[in-house]
Design a protein around this motif. Structure first.
Motif, PDB file in Angstrom:
ATOM      1  N   GLY A  67       0.794  -1.221   0.000  1.00  0.00           N
ATOM      2  CA  GLY A  67       0.000   0.000   0.000  1.00  0.00           C
ATOM      3  C   GLY A  67       0.825   1.268   0.000  1.00  0.00           C
ATOM      4  N   ARG A  68       2.164   1.144   0.030  1.00  0.00           N
ATOM      5  CA  ARG A  68       3.003   2.339   0.024  1.00  0.00           C
ATOM      6  C   ARG A  68       2.906   3.031  -1.328  1.00  0.00           C
ATOM      7  N   LEU A  69       2.758   4.353  -1.296  1.00  0.00           N
ATOM      8  CA  LEU A  69       2.549   5.099  -2.521  1.00  0.00           C
ATOM      9  C   LEU A  69       3.865   5.447  -3.190  1.00  0.00           C
ATOM     10  N   LYS A  70       3.860   5.358  -4.499  1.00  0.00           N
ATOM     11  CA  LYS A  70       5.015   5.793  -5.269  1.00  0.00           C
ATOM     12  C   LYS A  70       4.832   7.276  -5.603  1.00  0.00           C
ATOM     13  N   PRO A  71       5.774   8.106  -5.202  1.00  0.00           N
ATOM     14  CA  PRO A  71       5.661   9.518  -5.574  1.00  0.00           C
ATOM     15  C   PRO A  71       5.533   9.665  -7.086  1.00  0.00           C
ATOM     16  N   GLY A  72       4.593  10.493  -7.515  1.00  0.00           N
ATOM     17  CA  GLY A  72       4.387  10.699  -8.943  1.00  0.00           C
ATOM     18  C   GLY A  72       3.423   9.727  -9.580  1.00  0.00           C
ATOM     19  N   SER A  73       2.918   8.772  -8.787  1.00  0.00           N
ATOM     20  CA  SER A  73       1.970   7.799  -9.339  1.00  0.00           C
ATOM     21  C   SER A  73       0.559   8.382  -9.329  1.00  0.00           C
ATOM     22  N   LYS A  75      -2.052   7.069  -7.913  1.00  0.00           N
ATOM     23  CA  LYS A  75      -2.575   6.988  -6.545  1.00  0.00           C
ATOM     24  C   LYS A  75      -2.059   8.139  -5.695  1.00  0.00           C
ATOM     25  N   TRP A  76      -0.787   8.475  -5.891  1.00  0.00           N
ATOM     26  CA  TRP A  76      -0.202   9.568  -5.123  1.00  0.00           C
ATOM     27  C   TRP A  76      -0.938  10.877  -5.411  1.00  0.00           C
ATOM     28  N   LEU A  77      -1.239  11.120  -6.690  1.00  0.00           N
ATOM     29  CA  LEU A  77      -1.958  12.336  -7.059  1.00  0.00           C
ATOM     30  C   LEU A  77      -3.338  12.360  -6.404  1.00  0.00           C
ATOM     31  N   CYS A  78      -3.985  11.209  -6.364  1.00  0.00           N
ATOM     32  CA  CYS A  78      -5.315  11.129  -5.739  1.00  0.00           C
ATOM     33  C   CYS A  78      -5.241  11.500  -4.254  1.00  0.00           C
ATOM     34  N   THR A  79      -4.223  10.996  -3.560  1.00  0.00           N
ATOM     35  CA  THR A  79      -4.106  11.306  -2.127  1.00  0.00           C
ATOM     36  C   THR A  79      -3.868  12.795  -1.912  1.00  0.00           C
ATOM     37  N   GLN A  80      -3.122  13.443  -2.805  1.00  0.00           N
ATOM     38  CA  GLN A  80      -2.927  14.885  -2.691  1.00  0.00           C
ATOM     39  C   GLN A  80      -4.246  15.622  -2.908  1.00  0.00           C
ATOM     40  N   TYR A  81      -5.035  15.111  -3.845  1.00  0.00           N
ATOM     41  CA  TYR A  81      -6.351  15.701  -4.127  1.00  0.00           C
ATOM     42  C   TYR A  81      -7.248  15.611  -2.895  1.00  0.00           C
ATOM     43  N   TYR A  82      -7.231  14.450  -2.228  1.00  0.00           N
ATOM     44  CA  TYR A  82      -8.092  14.248  -1.065  1.00  0.00           C
ATOM     45  C   TYR A  82      -7.713  15.161   0.103  1.00  0.00           C
ATOM     46  N   LYS A  83      -6.498  15.690   0.096  1.00  0.00           N
ATOM     47  CA  LYS A  83      -6.044  16.569   1.181  1.00  0.00           C
ATOM     48  C   LYS A  83      -6.295  18.045   0.887  1.00  0.00           C
ATOM     49  N   SER A  84      -6.736  18.351  -0.321  1.00  0.00           N
ATOM     50  CA  SER A  84      -6.822  19.745  -0.769  1.00  0.00           C
ATOM     51  C   SER A  84      -8.127  20.416  -0.362  1.00  0.00           C
ATOM     52  N   SER A  85      -8.118  21.739  -0.444  1.00  0.00           N
ATOM     53  CA  SER A  85      -9.334  22.505  -0.171  1.00  0.00           C
ATOM     54  C   SER A  85     -10.373  22.269  -1.263  1.00  0.00           C
ATOM     55  N   MET A  86      -9.919  21.961  -2.491  1.00  0.00           N
ATOM     56  CA  MET A  86     -10.863  21.658  -3.564  1.00  0.00           C
ATOM     57  C   MET A  86     -11.699  20.440  -3.206  1.00  0.00           C
ATOM     58  N   TRP A  87     -11.076  19.464  -2.558  1.00  0.00           N
ATOM     59  CA  TRP A  87     -11.794  18.276  -2.127  1.00  0.00           C
ATOM     60  C   TRP A  87     -12.703  18.587  -0.937  1.00  0.00           C
ATOM     61  N   ALA A  88     -12.202  19.381   0.001  1.00  0.00           N
ATOM     62  CA  ALA A  88     -12.967  19.695   1.208  1.00  0.00           C
ATOM     63  C   ALA A  88     -14.247  20.457   0.884  1.00  0.00           C
ATOM     64  N   GLU A  89     -14.245  21.183  -0.228  1.00  0.00           N
ATOM     65  CA  GLU A  89     -15.421  21.956  -0.608  1.00  0.00           C
ATOM     66  C   GLU A  89     -16.547  21.093  -1.169  1.00  0.00           C
ATOM     67  N   LEU A  90     -16.235  19.848  -1.526  1.00  0.00           N
ATOM     68  CA  LEU A  90     -17.244  18.975  -2.124  1.00  0.00           C
ATOM     69  C   LEU A  90     -18.198  18.451  -1.066  1.00  0.00           C
ATOM     70  N   ASP A  91     -19.424  18.195  -1.493  1.00  0.00           N
ATOM     71  CA  ASP A  91     -20.413  17.571  -0.621  1.00  0.00           C
ATOM     72  C   ASP A  91     -19.941  16.160  -0.257  1.00  0.00           C
ATOM     73  N   PRO A  92     -20.179  15.702   0.989  1.00  0.00           N
ATOM     74  CA  PRO A  92     -19.734  14.352   1.387  1.00  0.00           C
ATOM     75  C   PRO A  92     -20.191  13.253   0.447  1.00  0.00           C
ATOM     76  N   ASN A  93     -21.408  13.349  -0.068  1.00  0.00           N
ATOM     77  CA  ASN A  93     -21.886  12.327  -1.008  1.00  0.00           C
ATOM     78  C   ASN A  93     -21.095  12.374  -2.314  1.00  0.00           C
ATOM     79  N   THR A  94     -20.758  13.591  -2.759  1.00  0.00           N
ATOM     80  CA  THR A  94     -19.951  13.737  -3.965  1.00  0.00           C
ATOM     81  C   THR A  94     -18.554  13.178  -3.737  1.00  0.00           C
ATOM     82  N   GLN A  95     -17.993  13.443  -2.560  1.00  0.00           N
ATOM     83  CA  GLN A  95     -16.674  12.898  -2.224  1.00  0.00           C
ATOM     84  C   GLN A  95     -16.688  11.373  -2.277  1.00  0.00           C
TER      85      GLN A  95
END
Length: 358
Positions: A67-73, A75-95
């Motif tokens: 499960g360790r992420l490879k930088p630049g993969s 999956k890695w990009l997705c985890t960065q997205y999940y930490k962003s304010s753009m993600w936090a602004e989404l409705d929980p159901n949309t998330q």
């Protein structure tokens, strides 16, 4: 080493004399030769001998943790997205929905470990075509990838969005079934005024709102202006990113049903336990109410579509309908009201053809 100990030659210890006549001590075994500090028998000698006889095995290279992420993969990009304010602004159901789509894409043929920077439109288009049997799901995937790479560009992780040029597939479905007048009457016959199912129908039909808004309507949303009651609220969807504030007049038919129904303190609709409904809980309960009325193909979202269609049948413009439904563009409203608008135009055309007689 004392003389008596020297006679007990330690195994694998050899002497070697350098070109200056100095005697050196070594531990030699299986082609391996290790220098030992002297003199023989000294604590330093014995320590070196012990270390040479029992060498530490080299540590094997650390394996990547599962499960360790490879930088630049991807999956890695997705985890960065999940930490962003753009993600936090989404409705929980949309998330929840978007995360599920991205995780399925990552799991397909190990896409998750591949460098996201190498993803091209042709890769996304290929996966889209593999899903052509379910065009709605394919289009949702493309949409989710567009948002992911939109984040990547904004946060300087990438400089291009490979999903923007990927065309959506044509849907085989017209979406949720829009209730007919006969179906509404059938539901009303099964659930009379004064019951929670009837109140739910009225709130959805006479406001044209999503179920996430319908379950939150309560007395606190009512405002009175010159004797007219208005529902004043902010739509639940998109409330954190681009909130839509609406004021909708409460028509007499809806007010009559609200007055005749048992409602909660903060929400008009309450469960049998007297609690406000959750979004999914209300959807499941409404499904049962429709089934009881013999309407298995009808849904609460279909009432939103029916409300828009009825407004179109009465000659309302797209902008007037949008003022009720809260849509920000006419694209979705046009899709909702296509059949109704055609009927109105056809009727108007025939009146012109027959000089006002139909």
């Amino acid at each position: 080493m004392p003389e008596d100990s020297m006679k007990m030659r330690l195994k694998y210890v050899v002497e070697d004399t350098d070109r200056h006549g100095n005697v050196r001590l070594y531990y030699r075994r299986e082609g391996r030769k290790v220098r030992l500090r002297g003199p023989a028998g000294s604590p330093e000698f014995l320590a070196d001998y012990k270390a040479a006889a029992n060498p530490k095995k080299p540590r094997p290279p650390r394996a990547a943790r599962p499960g360790r992420l490879k930088p630049g993969s991807f999956k890695w990009l997705c985890t960065q997205y999940y930490k962003s304010s753009m993600w936090a602004e989404l409705d929980p159901n949309t998330q929840k929905t978007r995360r599920s789509i991205l995780e399925r894409f990552a799991a397909h043929k190990d896409n998750g470990d591949k460098p996201y920077a190498l993803m091209l439109p042709k890769h996304i288009r290929k996966r889209r075509d593999e899903m052509m049997d379910t065009p709605e799901a394919a289009n949702s995937m493309v949409k989710a990838l567009r948002q992911l790479f939109r984040f990547a560009i904004r946060y300087d992780h990438h400089d291009a969005n490979p999903a923007t040029t990927v065309e959506p597939l044509k849907s085989k479905s017209s979406g949720y079934h829009s209730w007919t007048l006969a179906e509404i009457e059938k539901y009303e016959e099964t659930h009379p005024i004064g019951t929670t199912p009837r109140l739910a129908l009225a709130l959805a039909l006479y406001t044209g709102q999503r179920r996430s808004d319908v379950i939150q309507f309560g007395k606190q949303h009512l405002r009175h202006d010159d004797g007219v009651a208005w529902l004043v609220f902010t739509q639940h969807k998109g409330r954190n990113r681009s909130p839509v504030h609406l004021e909708i007049p409460v028509v007499a038919a809806l007010q009559e049903i609200i007055d005749a129904s048992e409602t909660g303190d903060l929400t008009f609709l309450v469960s049998e336990q007297g609690r406000a409904f959750t979004n999914n809980g209300f959807g499941n309960r409404f499904r049962k109410w429709c089934d009881k009325a013999g309407l298995p193909h009808c849904s609460v979202h279909g009432l939103r579509k029916a409300a828009a269609a009825r407004l179109a049948e009465r000659g309302c413009s797209e902008f007037e309908i949008m003022a009720i439904t809260g849509h920000q563009t006419s694209k979705e409203v046009t899709r909702y009201t296509k059949a109704a608008s055609q009927r109105v135009r056809a009727e108007a055309a025939l009146k012109k053809l027959t000089n006002g007689q139909t």
